[in-house]
Design a protein around this motif. Structure first.
Motif, mmCIF file in Angstrom:
data_model
loop_
_atom_site.group_PDB
_atom_site.id
_atom_site.type_symbol
_atom_site.label_atom_id
_atom_site.label_comp_id
_atom_site.label_asym_id
_atom_site.label_seq_id
_atom_site.Cartn_x
_atom_site.Cartn_y
_atom_site.Cartn_z
ATOM 1 N N TYR A 86 0.842 -1.095 -0.001
ATOM 2 C CA TYR A 86 -0.070 -0.109 0.024
ATOM 3 C C TYR A 86 0.939 1.296 0.018
ATOM 4 O O TYR A 86 1.949 1.269 0.270
ATOM 5 C CB TYR A 86 -0.901 0.040 1.212
ATOM 6 N N THR A 87 0.261 2.372 -0.267
ATOM 7 C CA THR A 87 0.922 3.686 -0.150
ATOM 8 C C THR A 87 -0.081 4.231 0.748
ATOM 9 O O THR A 87 -1.083 4.717 0.594
ATOM 10 C CB THR A 87 0.857 4.368 -1.774
ATOM 11 N N PRO A 88 0.662 4.744 2.073
ATOM 12 C CA PRO A 88 -0.202 5.281 3.012
ATOM 13 C C PRO A 88 -0.165 6.973 2.624
ATOM 14 O O PRO A 88 0.645 7.520 2.124
ATOM 15 C CB PRO A 88 0.603 5.171 4.222
ATOM 16 N N SER A 89 -1.562 7.411 2.851
ATOM 17 C CA SER A 89 -1.578 8.635 2.315
ATOM 18 C C SER A 89 -2.561 9.463 3.283
ATOM 19 O O SER A 89 -3.388 8.724 4.145
ATOM 20 C CB SER A 89 -2.396 8.836 1.102
ATOM 21 N N TRP A 90 -2.448 10.507 3.404
ATOM 22 C CA TRP A 90 -3.583 11.548 4.265
ATOM 23 C C TRP A 90 -4.566 12.057 3.430
ATOM 24 O O TRP A 90 -4.029 12.805 2.424
ATOM 25 C CB TRP A 90 -2.696 12.679 4.787
ATOM 26 N N LEU A 91 -5.696 11.583 3.601
ATOM 27 C CA LEU A 91 -6.704 12.131 2.739
ATOM 28 C C LEU A 91 -7.962 12.872 3.427
ATOM 29 O O LEU A 91 -8.166 12.570 4.427
ATOM 30 C CB LEU A 91 -7.336 10.776 2.028
ATOM 31 N N PRO A 92 -8.198 13.986 2.639
ATOM 32 C CA PRO A 92 -9.457 14.612 3.325
ATOM 33 C C PRO A 92 -10.683 13.813 3.301
ATOM 34 O O PRO A 92 -11.097 13.478 2.344
ATOM 35 C CB PRO A 92 -9.255 15.978 2.203
ATOM 36 N N CYS A 93 -11.084 13.874 4.401
ATOM 37 C CA CYS A 93 -12.537 13.079 4.415
ATOM 38 C C CYS A 93 -13.659 14.245 4.889
ATOM 39 O O CYS A 93 -13.386 14.891 5.907
ATOM 40 C CB CYS A 93 -12.452 11.977 5.611
ATOM 41 N N ASN A 94 -14.933 14.045 4.171
ATOM 42 C CA ASN A 94 -15.942 14.849 4.661
ATOM 43 C C ASN A 94 -16.710 14.129 5.604
ATOM 44 O O ASN A 94 -17.126 13.087 5.372
ATOM 45 C CB ASN A 94 -16.800 15.099 3.577
ATOM 46 N N THR A 95 -16.948 14.777 6.947
ATOM 47 C CA THR A 95 -18.044 13.921 7.770
ATOM 48 C C THR A 95 -18.997 14.910 8.256
ATOM 49 O O THR A 95 -18.946 16.090 7.918
ATOM 50 C CB THR A 95 -17.102 13.596 9.145
ATOM 51 N N PRO A 96 -20.059 14.614 8.714
ATOM 52 C CA PRO A 96 -21.192 15.453 9.207
ATOM 53 C C PRO A 96 -20.675 16.470 10.199
ATOM 54 O O PRO A 96 -21.384 17.563 10.387
ATOM 55 C CB PRO A 96 -22.098 14.531 9.792
ATOM 56 N N GLN A 97 -19.496 16.274 11.044
ATOM 57 C CA GLN A 97 -18.642 17.126 11.984
ATOM 58 C C GLN A 97 -18.123 18.016 11.249
ATOM 59 O O GLN A 97 -17.500 18.862 11.777
ATOM 60 C CB GLN A 97 -18.249 16.307 13.015
ATOM 61 N N GLY A 98 -17.840 17.729 10.151
ATOM 62 C CA GLY A 98 -16.811 18.677 9.359
ATOM 63 C C GLY A 98 -15.695 17.830 8.747
ATOM 64 O O GLY A 98 -15.724 16.516 8.965
#
Length: 208
Positions: free
Chosen positions: A128-140
């Motif tokens: 795998y290539t570990p990555s920081w991904l922007p996640c949209n959640t109901p809390q922001g």
């Protein structure tokens, strides 16, 4: 033609040097991520087995969506869910589309320990290539660790015919069980979280 002793020794030396280089890269990459997490909470994006077997305590968890990546059962597994003789499949995040999953927050005092354990679980072969991904959640929005796969990887299956999926679902089994069990557990867990993965549902029809 067989290798001479000198040829065999040369091959062993090359393999050993390659193993050392891989281990060094693995260690540097882990150190890099540990430095980024130091003193902070760790967010993790679960999209497959982390949904039903996270193996860590989370202070929060929220439904989450990432853009630019999609869940796909297109990564070869020759140990966990298959064997060298009959490779199985596991999920990866591949470029393109979007993916629904769960974002977990690990408290900062546990973040380093959990990160190291996640590395041992997900990165033993550096596939795998570990990555920081922007996640949209109901809390922001949050930035979460996720394990992605480039299409250039030798572990990427590419497009597989229906008959190959049928064979894999019937036969592939590794140290953690079968590919079919893994795929069904993921599908059931997604549905329990209110997520419908139509592509996975279509694949599982090949097991009927």
């Amino acid at each position: 033609m067989t290798d001479t002793p000198a040829d065999a020794q040369t091959t062993q030396a090359i393999d050993s040097a390659s193993d050392r280089a891989s281990a060094a890269h693995h260690s540097r990459l882990l150190d890099h991520f540990r430095a980024q997490v130091s003193g902070q909470d760790l967010w993790v994006f679960g999209y497959a087995s982390l949904l039903w077997r996270p193996e860590f305590d989370a202070q929060e968890q929220h439904p989450a969506k990432v853009w630019g990546w999609h869940r796909a059962l297109k990564m070869w597994s020759r140990l966990n869910r298959g064997s060298p003789e009959c490779p199985g499949l596991v999920f990866a995040l591949l470029p393109g589309g979007s993916c629904q999953g769960v974002a977990y927050r690990v408290a900062r005092d546990q973040a380093d320990e959990v990160l190291v354990r996640l590395w041992e679980r997900e990165m033993p072969m550096d596939v795998y290539t570990p990555s920081w991904l922007p996640c949209n959640t109901p809390q922001g929005p949050v930035k979460a660790l996720a394990f992605t796969l480039p299409r250039s990887s030798p572990s990427f299956t590419g497009q597989l015919p229906a008959e190959t999926y049928r064979q894999i679902f019937q036969q592939a089994c590794g140290r953690f069980g079968t590919t079919l069990e893994y795929a069904r557990q993921t599908y059931d867990s997604l549905r329990a979280h209110g997520i419908e993965d139509r592509a996975l549902a279509a694949l599982l029809r090949y097991a009927d």
